[in-house]
Design an enzyme around this catalytic site. Structure first.
Site, mmCIF file in Angstrom:
data_model
loop_
_atom_site.group_PDB
_atom_site.id
_atom_site.type_symbol
_atom_site.label_atom_id
_atom_site.label_comp_id
_atom_site.label_asym_id
_atom_site.label_seq_id
_atom_site.Cartn_x
_atom_site.Cartn_y
_atom_site.Cartn_z
ATOM 1 N N GLY A 48 -48.812 22.096 36.793
ATOM 2 C CA GLY A 48 -47.652 21.613 37.778
ATOM 3 C C GLY A 48 -46.289 22.214 37.650
ATOM 4 N N GLU A 101 -41.026 20.579 32.705
ATOM 5 C CA GLU A 101 -42.217 19.538 33.119
ATOM 6 C C GLU A 101 -41.883 19.650 35.013
ATOM 7 O OE1 GLU A 101 -44.894 18.340 33.177
ATOM 8 O OE2 GLU A 101 -45.406 16.991 31.527
ATOM 9 N N ASP A 102 -43.028 19.224 35.326
ATOM 10 C CA ASP A 102 -42.985 19.210 36.949
ATOM 11 C C ASP A 102 -42.430 17.567 37.391
ATOM 12 O OD1 ASP A 102 -45.278 18.091 36.169
ATOM 13 O OD2 ASP A 102 -46.351 18.638 37.841
ATOM 14 N N ASP A 105 -43.050 10.660 34.579
ATOM 15 C CA ASP A 105 -42.949 9.066 34.989
ATOM 16 C C ASP A 105 -43.129 8.299 33.627
ATOM 17 O OD1 ASP A 105 -46.013 9.530 34.756
ATOM 18 O OD2 ASP A 105 -46.094 10.176 36.806
ATOM 19 N N LYS A 133 -39.125 9.910 37.320
ATOM 20 C CA LYS A 133 -39.169 8.414 38.023
ATOM 21 C C LYS A 133 -38.724 7.460 36.755
ATOM 22 C CE LYS A 133 -43.296 9.453 40.713
ATOM 23 N NZ LYS A 133 -44.729 9.226 40.876
ATOM 24 N N ARG A 168 -49.931 22.359 45.612
ATOM 25 C CA ARG A 168 -49.191 22.887 44.845
ATOM 26 C C ARG A 168 -48.277 24.043 45.373
ATOM 27 N NH1 ARG A 168 -50.417 21.414 39.746
ATOM 28 N NH2 ARG A 168 -52.443 20.834 39.169
#
Length: 178
Positions: A48, A101-102, A105, A133, A168
């Site tokens: 990701g 990181e993409d 969460d 998040k 993506r």
């Protein structure tokens, strides 16, 4: 407002390409300032984060290295066991590491990965996440230092983030409406 469809679901544009460019520039400037005089090693978490990592790395003006890791979570155990499917081959001892990181969460994967990095003797390790998040975070030590944008607990796709490996390649981030 632009929309895309995947698997019969319609997603609405949440972050435009121009907003993404501004986010990447802002995060790169923060890193360039914080790591002035040092040579950090960026570790891109595949799959990701590769889009964000490529854009970010091109805006880094410091001498810096980049490598890639692929993590796999094995569920069925307490929060799953994290394993490096594509390991880091570089010697990371005494390095300043920035994990790209993409999205963060719950933070479970990053919690385990950061622990692995510390065990390998890095000088410092920080998380740089395109999206975060905060409402979903369960592992406080996985809170990213560098955050592109905080978002609510919603399902998103695009700019590296996928739905069953689709989306993506989108140039914007799209959200599934409530």
């Amino acid at each position: 407002m632009r929309e895309v469809q995947f698997q019969g679901m319609t997603f609405e544009e949440m972050i435009t390409p121009s907003q993404i460019s501004e986010i990447v520039s802002r995060v790169a400037e923060q890193i360039n300032n914080d790591y002035a005089g040092r040579q950090p090693l960026f570790i891109c978490v595949l799959n990701g984060a590769f889009v964000f990592a490529a854009d970010l790395y091109r805006k880094i003006t410091l001498p810096a290295d980049i490598t890639f890791v692929r993590l796999k979570s094995y569920t069925g155990m307490s929060h799953g066991e994290i394993r490096q499917v594509l390991p880091i081959y570089e010697d990371i001892r005494d390095r300043d590491v920035i994990v790209i990181e993409d999205i963060v969460d719950t933070g479970h994967s990053m919690h385990h990965f950061m622990k692995m990095l510390r065990e390998q003797g890095v000088r410092s390790a920080e998380i740089c996440s395109f999206l975060f998040k905060p409402e979903a975070l369960e592992e406080e030590d996985a809170r990213p230092k560098y955050v592109g944008k905080e978002i609510p607990k919603r399902f998103i796709v695009g700019y590296g983030l996928d739905l069953d490996e689709q989306g993506r390649n989108l140039d914007a981030v799209y959200v599934l409406p409530n």
